[in-house]
Design a protein around this motif. Structure first.
Motif, PDB file in Angstrom:
ATOM      1  N   LYS A  78     -44.457 -20.061  17.407  1.00 48.98           N
ATOM      2  CA  LYS A  78     -43.229 -19.275  17.382  1.00 48.98           C
ATOM      3  C   LYS A  78     -42.150 -20.002  16.579  1.00 48.98           C
ATOM      4  O   LYS A  78     -41.449 -19.408  15.763  1.00 48.98           O
ATOM      5  CB  LYS A  78     -42.767 -19.016  18.826  1.00 48.98           C
ATOM      6  CG  LYS A  78     -41.520 -18.175  18.957  1.00 48.98           C
ATOM      7  CD  LYS A  78     -41.823 -16.711  18.669  1.00 48.98           C
ATOM      8  CE  LYS A  78     -40.630 -15.799  18.940  1.00 48.98           C
ATOM      9  NZ  LYS A  78     -39.491 -16.041  18.071  1.00 48.98           N
ATOM     10  N   SER A 137     -33.612 -14.032   6.392  1.00 45.22           N
ATOM     11  CA  SER A 137     -33.617 -13.710   7.825  1.00 45.22           C
ATOM     12  C   SER A 137     -34.581 -12.550   8.065  1.00 45.22           C
ATOM     13  O   SER A 137     -34.185 -11.466   8.435  1.00 45.22           O
ATOM     14  CB  SER A 137     -32.220 -13.358   8.312  1.00 45.22           C
ATOM     15  OG  SER A 137     -31.735 -12.263   7.542  1.00 45.22           O
ATOM     16  N   ASP A 195     -40.258 -18.647  13.238  1.00 47.76           N
ATOM     17  CA  ASP A 195     -38.803 -18.510  13.091  1.00 47.76           C
ATOM     18  C   ASP A 195     -38.314 -19.246  11.845  1.00 47.76           C
ATOM     19  O   ASP A 195     -37.417 -18.785  11.140  1.00 47.76           O
ATOM     20  CB  ASP A 195     -38.090 -19.059  14.340  1.00 47.76           C
ATOM     21  CG  ASP A 195     -38.297 -18.138  15.542  1.00 47.76           C
ATOM     22  OD1 ASP A 195     -38.660 -16.962  15.323  1.00 47.76           O
ATOM     23  OD2 ASP A 195     -38.127 -18.604  16.686  1.00 47.76           O
TER      24      ASP A 195
END
Ligand SMILES: Cc1cc2nc3c(=O)[nH]c(=O)nc-3n(C[C@H](O)[C@H](O)[C@H](O)COP(=O)(O)OP(=O)(O)OC[C@H]3O[C@@H](n4cnc5c(N)ncnc54)[C@H](O)[C@@H]3O)c2cc1C
Ligand SMILES: Cc1cc2nc3c(=O)[nH]c(=O)nc-3n(C[C@H](O)[C@H](O)[C@H](O)COP(=O)(O)OP(=O)(O)OC[C@H]3O[C@@H](n4cnc5c(N)ncnc54)[C@H](O)[C@@H]3O)c2cc1C
Lengths: 234, 309
Positions: free
Chosen positions: B42, B160, B46
């Motif tokens: 994870k 992003s 990110d």
């Protein structure tokens, strides 16, 4: 257990490679050819398994031009028991891509039922580093690449692999495909008596059609050029 | 065209440099979806979402995917392949292990170590230890490739993208991880370091390799080695630079006691500045060196190290 060792005939690693002036490829006419260095290591490992009583037969296979016979004779002189040559090209400049080689090898594995296939990690001509992994995928077998230590024990093998961060050890279920790295062993030289004996060992000739494989390339070479030269200092 | 790019994830951490360079290469081919694979990834996902040019990140987190084992990782990638025209990965040992397996399962010829993308079907790659550059055109429906990242600039970290968790494949039960032997080091990572100092057989022993390490530490450099030095036990295998080791292209490469065999040059000749120290003035390394010092390394290296203060 039977061990299958695919060996490739490549330009000798000491030869200075020359790109053909018309950009169609590398000039392989009249240059010294040898067994791919990684494949010598694979042959050596197979013979050691036999000497240790863990293998009972070593079969060397080459896919390529008729002259790959010489490469197979070298494997036989080192100690392989018999050889299979799959004649898939009539010009040394026609290399067979790893996918096609893997499909042909799968046909041979189906017939021969080896317990282990030992490949080189990469061929020093096209540097693809692919054939073993592709064969493993087609067979649905386990794979252990870049091996620097192989310990076969019944229905599994423990293999130490050379990876970016250092060394990784994994355990694979047999039958398996192992691709060998430089530090696995130091291959022996064939003695003269063994070179003579090798001439009498069986060498079968086949074609890709015998295994129902179409060996035509998926990639077309658009051009081959020399890398940009660096200007020398001092 | 759409690209599935497999991120370089080690023990749950993203190798930003390799992944961001591969993203900038793959960006030429279409929208880039990054796939992170691991027992824990994870955090890596990110991080990957911040790389400029990434459209989306897929995160496949499961124990079966730990240690990047080839068989389950290849199954996962193949299950996602339908949505993409290209499947790519930076050319790490993990990718070299997994990607040919993916290609064979898709009945595709892999294109290894791509150094330039000409168009969606056409790629450049080095052959014969970099002695020739071949441009190849693939007729396969899905292109599967590894990218030699040394020649690409890393994409920035201003993005992003969204992160989506996806499922993992069943365990094929073919192989299992036993252990890793990874040397811990405070030095920069070899393939992304700005300066690399490498030693060859000329260094002569494991103890004397400390000379190379001392010089490297003064220059805040990574340490490399030739195959002969690794084979002789002077240096660990993951320091090997060359055709069958790592490919580096730092701003400064210092070759000490290395003759310059083609297989070694294959791994470092794209460095911006090459400095060679060798006592044999005929050594081929001088043909590629920008600065050459004909000297005994046991004199030259200590002197250089002390002058660097
Ligand atoms: C686009 C493209 C098109 C090509 N077309 C041509 C061409 O027209 N002319 C040309 O000269 N070259 C051509 N080739 C080369 C060809 O695709 C590959 O070089 C070759 O099949 C092997 O890949 P590799 O050298 O990296 O071997 P790897 O995949 O690294 O080999 C690993 C191991 O597989 C086994 N193996 C590989 N080949 C054989 C074999 N023949 N017999 C037995 N075992 C084997 C060995 O154990 C070997 O060490 C082309 C290459 C590309 C990239
Ligand atoms: C398939 C294959 C793959 C290979 N892959 C790689 C690879 O990835 N990477 C790699 O590096 N090699 C590789 N090689 C090996 C390569 O061909 C050379 O053998 C190796 O690079 C030589 O290393 P070296 O220069 O350290 O040693 P040497 O060839 O022994 O050179 C030693 C050099 O140091 C100099 N020297 C000795 N003592 C001193 C001193 N006191 N002071 C100053 N200079 C001194 C000598 O003059 C000489 O030039 C490969 C070979 C094969 C067959």
């Amino acid at each position: 257990m039977k061990v299958l060792v695919p060996v490739k005939r490549v330009i000798d690693y000491n030869v200075k490679v020359r790109v053909k002036a018309d950009g169609s490829g590398v000039d392989l006419a009249n240059v010294k050819m040898s067994m791919n260095p990684f494949d010598e290591i694979a042959v050596e490992e197979a013979i050691r398994l036999k000497e240790a009583g863990k293998a009972d037969e070593v079969v060397a296979v080459s896919v390529g031009v008729k002259q790959a016979q010489e490469t197979l004779r070298t494997a036989l002189a080192m100690g392989a028991d018999r050889a299979i040559l799959v004649v898939a090209a009539d010009d040394v400049h026609n290399d067979i891509e790893p996918l096609a080689v893997a499909k042909i090898l799968k046909g041979i594995v189906d017939e021969e039922q080896p317990g282990l296939v030992l490949c080189g990690k990469q061929a020093i001509d096209n540097d693809m580093n692919a054939t073993g992994q592709m064969l493993s995928a087609l067979l649905g077998w386990s794979q252990a690449t870049f091996a620097s230590e192989v310990d076969v024990d019944g229905d599994s093998a423990v293999v130490t692999r050379e990876v970016d961060g250092g060394l990784q050890t994994i355990k694979v279920k047999m039958p398996s495909i192992v691709t060998v790295d430089l530090r696995l062993n130091e291959p022996r030289y064939a003695s003269l008596p063994n070179i003579m004996k090798a001439k009498k060992k069986p060498l079968d000739e086949k074609t890709p059609a015998d295994y129902g494989v179409d060996a035509s390339p998926r990639l077309t070479v658009v051009s081959t050029k020399e890398p940009e030269a660096r200007s020398a200092g001092i | 065209m759409a690209v599935l790019l497999i991120a370089d994830v080690n023990a749950g951490e993203l190798s930003v440099d390799a992944t961001a360079k591969a993203v900038s290469a793959a960006g030429a081919l279409g929208d880039v979806t990054v796939l992170c694979v691991g027992a824990n990834c994870k955090g890596a996902a990110d991080e990957a979402a911040k790389i400029d040019g990434v459209a989306k990140v897929l995160c496949a987190e499961d124990a079966v995917l730990g240690h990047q084992m080839a068989e389950p990782a290849a199954d996962l990638i193949v299950s996602l392949a339908g949505d993409y025209s290209h499947i790519a990965a930076p050319g790490t040992t993990d990718a070299k292990n997994i990607m040919p397996r993916v290609a064979a399962l898709l009945d595709t010829q892999i294109i290894s170590e791509v150094t330039a993308i000409v168009d969606g079907d056409t790629f450049e790659r080095p052959i014969y230890a970099g002695n020739a550059i071949q441009t190849v055109k693939s007729g396969d429906a899905t292109k599967v490739m590894t990218i030699r990242t040394a020649g690409f600039d890393a994409a920035g970290m201003g993005g992003s993208a969204s992160v989506e968790a996806i499922g993992a494949p069943a365990d094929p039960g073919l192989s299992s991880w036993v252990e890793d032997k990874v040397a811990e080091s405070d030095r920069p990572e070899l393939t992304s370091a700005g300066v690399v100092v490498s030693g060859g057989r000329g260094v002569g022993s494991e103890e004397d390799f400390a000379l190379i390490e001392g010089l490297a530490d003064k220059l805040n450099a990574a340490v490399g080695a030739s195959r002969a030095a690794v084979d002789s036990g002077y240096a660990p295998n993951d320091w090997q630079v060359g055709q069958t080791g790592k490919v580096v292209a730092p701003d400064l490469y210092v070759a000490v006691g290395i003759s310059g065999a083609i297989q070694h040059l294959a791994g470092m000749k794209d460095s911006k500045i090459i400095v060679a120290i060798n006592k044999d003035e005929e050594a081929p390394i001088f043909q590629v060196a920008d600065f050459g010092l004909v000297a005994d390394l046991f004199d030259a290296v200590p002197e250089l190290t002390s002058k660097l203060g």
